[in-house]
Design a protein around this motif. Sequence first.
Motif, PDB file in Angstrom:
ATOM      1  N   TRP A  66       0.804  -1.222   0.000  1.00  0.00           N
ATOM      2  CA  TRP A  66       0.000   0.000   0.000  1.00  0.00           C
ATOM      3  C   TRP A  66       0.841   1.279   0.000  1.00  0.00           C
ATOM      4  O   TRP A  66       0.345   2.348   0.311  1.00  0.00           O
ATOM      5  CB  TRP A  66      -0.994  -0.009   1.169  1.00  0.00           C
ATOM      6  CG  TRP A  66      -1.970  -1.142   1.062  1.00  0.00           C
ATOM      7  CD1 TRP A  66      -3.147  -1.152   0.374  1.00  0.00           C
ATOM      8  CD2 TRP A  66      -1.832  -2.440   1.630  1.00  0.00           C
ATOM      9  NE1 TRP A  66      -3.757  -2.388   0.479  1.00  0.00           N
ATOM     10  CE2 TRP A  66      -2.968  -3.199   1.265  1.00  0.00           C
ATOM     11  CE3 TRP A  66      -0.858  -3.055   2.433  1.00  0.00           C
ATOM     12  CZ2 TRP A  66      -3.160  -4.521   1.650  1.00  0.00           C
ATOM     13  CZ3 TRP A  66      -1.050  -4.367   2.815  1.00  0.00           C
ATOM     14  CH2 TRP A  66      -2.188  -5.084   2.432  1.00  0.00           C
ATOM     15  N   ASP A  67       2.107   1.157  -0.379  1.00  0.00           N
ATOM     16  CA  ASP A  67       2.976   2.319  -0.501  1.00  0.00           C
ATOM     17  C   ASP A  67       3.360   2.470  -1.974  1.00  0.00           C
ATOM     18  O   ASP A  67       4.096   1.646  -2.526  1.00  0.00           O
ATOM     19  CB  ASP A  67       4.237   2.133   0.362  1.00  0.00           C
ATOM     20  CG  ASP A  67       5.107   3.372   0.393  1.00  0.00           C
ATOM     21  OD1 ASP A  67       4.975   4.220  -0.516  1.00  0.00           O
ATOM     22  OD2 ASP A  67       5.933   3.495   1.314  1.00  0.00           O
ATOM     23  N   LYS A  68       2.875   3.516  -2.613  1.00  0.00           N
ATOM     24  CA  LYS A  68       3.075   3.702  -4.043  1.00  0.00           C
ATOM     25  C   LYS A  68       4.413   4.354  -4.385  1.00  0.00           C
ATOM     26  O   LYS A  68       4.702   4.601  -5.554  1.00  0.00           O
ATOM     27  CB  LYS A  68       1.936   4.545  -4.615  1.00  0.00           C
ATOM     28  CG  LYS A  68       0.567   3.863  -4.517  1.00  0.00           C
ATOM     29  CD  LYS A  68      -0.527   4.731  -5.124  1.00  0.00           C
ATOM     30  CE  LYS A  68      -1.883   4.026  -5.009  1.00  0.00           C
ATOM     31  NZ  LYS A  68      -2.980   4.841  -5.599  1.00  0.00           N
ATOM     32  N   SER A  69       5.231   4.624  -3.412  1.00  0.00           N
ATOM     33  CA  SER A  69       6.515   5.282  -3.669  1.00  0.00           C
ATOM     34  C   SER A  69       7.604   4.297  -4.083  1.00  0.00           C
ATOM     35  O   SER A  69       8.728   4.698  -4.394  1.00  0.00           O
ATOM     36  CB  SER A  69       6.973   6.044  -2.425  1.00  0.00           C
ATOM     37  OG  SER A  69       7.329   5.153  -1.371  1.00  0.00           O
ATOM     38  N   PHE A  70       7.291   3.024  -4.113  1.00  0.00           N
ATOM     39  CA  PHE A  70       8.286   1.989  -4.395  1.00  0.00           C
ATOM     40  C   PHE A  70       8.482   1.770  -5.892  1.00  0.00           C
ATOM     41  O   PHE A  70       7.573   1.978  -6.695  1.00  0.00           O
ATOM     42  CB  PHE A  70       7.877   0.661  -3.764  1.00  0.00           C
ATOM     43  CG  PHE A  70       8.263   0.507  -2.322  1.00  0.00           C
ATOM     44  CD1 PHE A  70       9.382  -0.213  -1.947  1.00  0.00           C
ATOM     45  CD2 PHE A  70       7.492   1.083  -1.326  1.00  0.00           C
ATOM     46  CE1 PHE A  70       9.734  -0.364  -0.616  1.00  0.00           C
ATOM     47  CE2 PHE A  70       7.831   0.940   0.016  1.00  0.00           C
ATOM     48  CZ  PHE A  70       8.957   0.216   0.373  1.00  0.00           C
ATOM     49  N   ASN A  71       9.686   1.305  -6.238  1.00  0.00           N
ATOM     50  CA  ASN A  71       9.896   0.640  -7.514  1.00  0.00           C
ATOM     51  C   ASN A  71      10.375  -0.777  -7.189  1.00  0.00           C
ATOM     52  O   ASN A  71      10.650  -1.099  -6.033  1.00  0.00           O
ATOM     53  CB  ASN A  71      10.898   1.393  -8.411  1.00  0.00           C
ATOM     54  CG  ASN A  71      12.256   1.578  -7.755  1.00  0.00           C
ATOM     55  OD1 ASN A  71      12.845   0.632  -7.227  1.00  0.00           O
ATOM     56  ND2 ASN A  71      12.775   2.798  -7.778  1.00  0.00           N
TER      57      ASN A  71
END
Length: 256
Positions: free
Chosen positions: A156-161
């Motif tokens: 639920w963390d969209k900052s990841f690649n």
Amino acid sequence: MKKFLLSTLFLCITCATAFSWGQTGHRVVGQIAYDHLTSKAKKNIQDILGDEQLGMVGNYMDFIRSDSTNDFMSPWHYCTIPDGKTYEEAGVPEEGDAIQAITRIMAELKTKQFSYDTELENLKYLVHLVADIHQPLHVGNGKDLGGNTVKVDYMWDKSFNLHRVWDAGIIDNQKLSYTEYCNWIDHATDDQISQWQSEGIMVWVDEAMGYRKNVYDFPEDGKLRYEYDYKNLSIVNERLLKAGIRLAGILNEIYG
């Protein structure tokens, strides 16, 4: 201005490919290596490190990235081998790569004749780079900057690649200190230790490439949840453990 912006973007992309196991991962590898050193190797290495600890110096190469004079080291953190090719077929880039850097540093630590910096610096480089090459996405396929351009929604963390998930996400999601992590995964048998330490760097690379299918097996919507962790945690732990055991083998040979 346009040229400056393009140059800045290129530098950011280049640096992004060099990020490696997060701080916990590098500390795990360094500590496992220390725990498997001979008494003689521990003494000789500690004489070089002084007040520093092997379990803590693995992050050094990431810390010095803030100094632009060290940008030439960025390619040392990874290598690129496209799907279906061997390392020899892919060719060694002019700026070098992790395989070349590790091989050179090992030789220089044995001869005490260094191309860059001091023995202390090179020891820290080796601790870092042996760990790096065991992270599957540090043996990239040449398509996505080692997963850096693959945007995902991790827990639920969209900052990841995808690269960051393997560097730190899965590890940090276990909520363990690096010493707790070592105690959890460091249960290699004598036979495993002997086998892993006898295997050369190209075996490490082949292993990393062998996990590409696992790494890229996730939903099209990029939502990585508990199932992705469940399927890949054992791979992460195995890579950390093998890196630490193999690093110990190298250091025992040089300093033991």
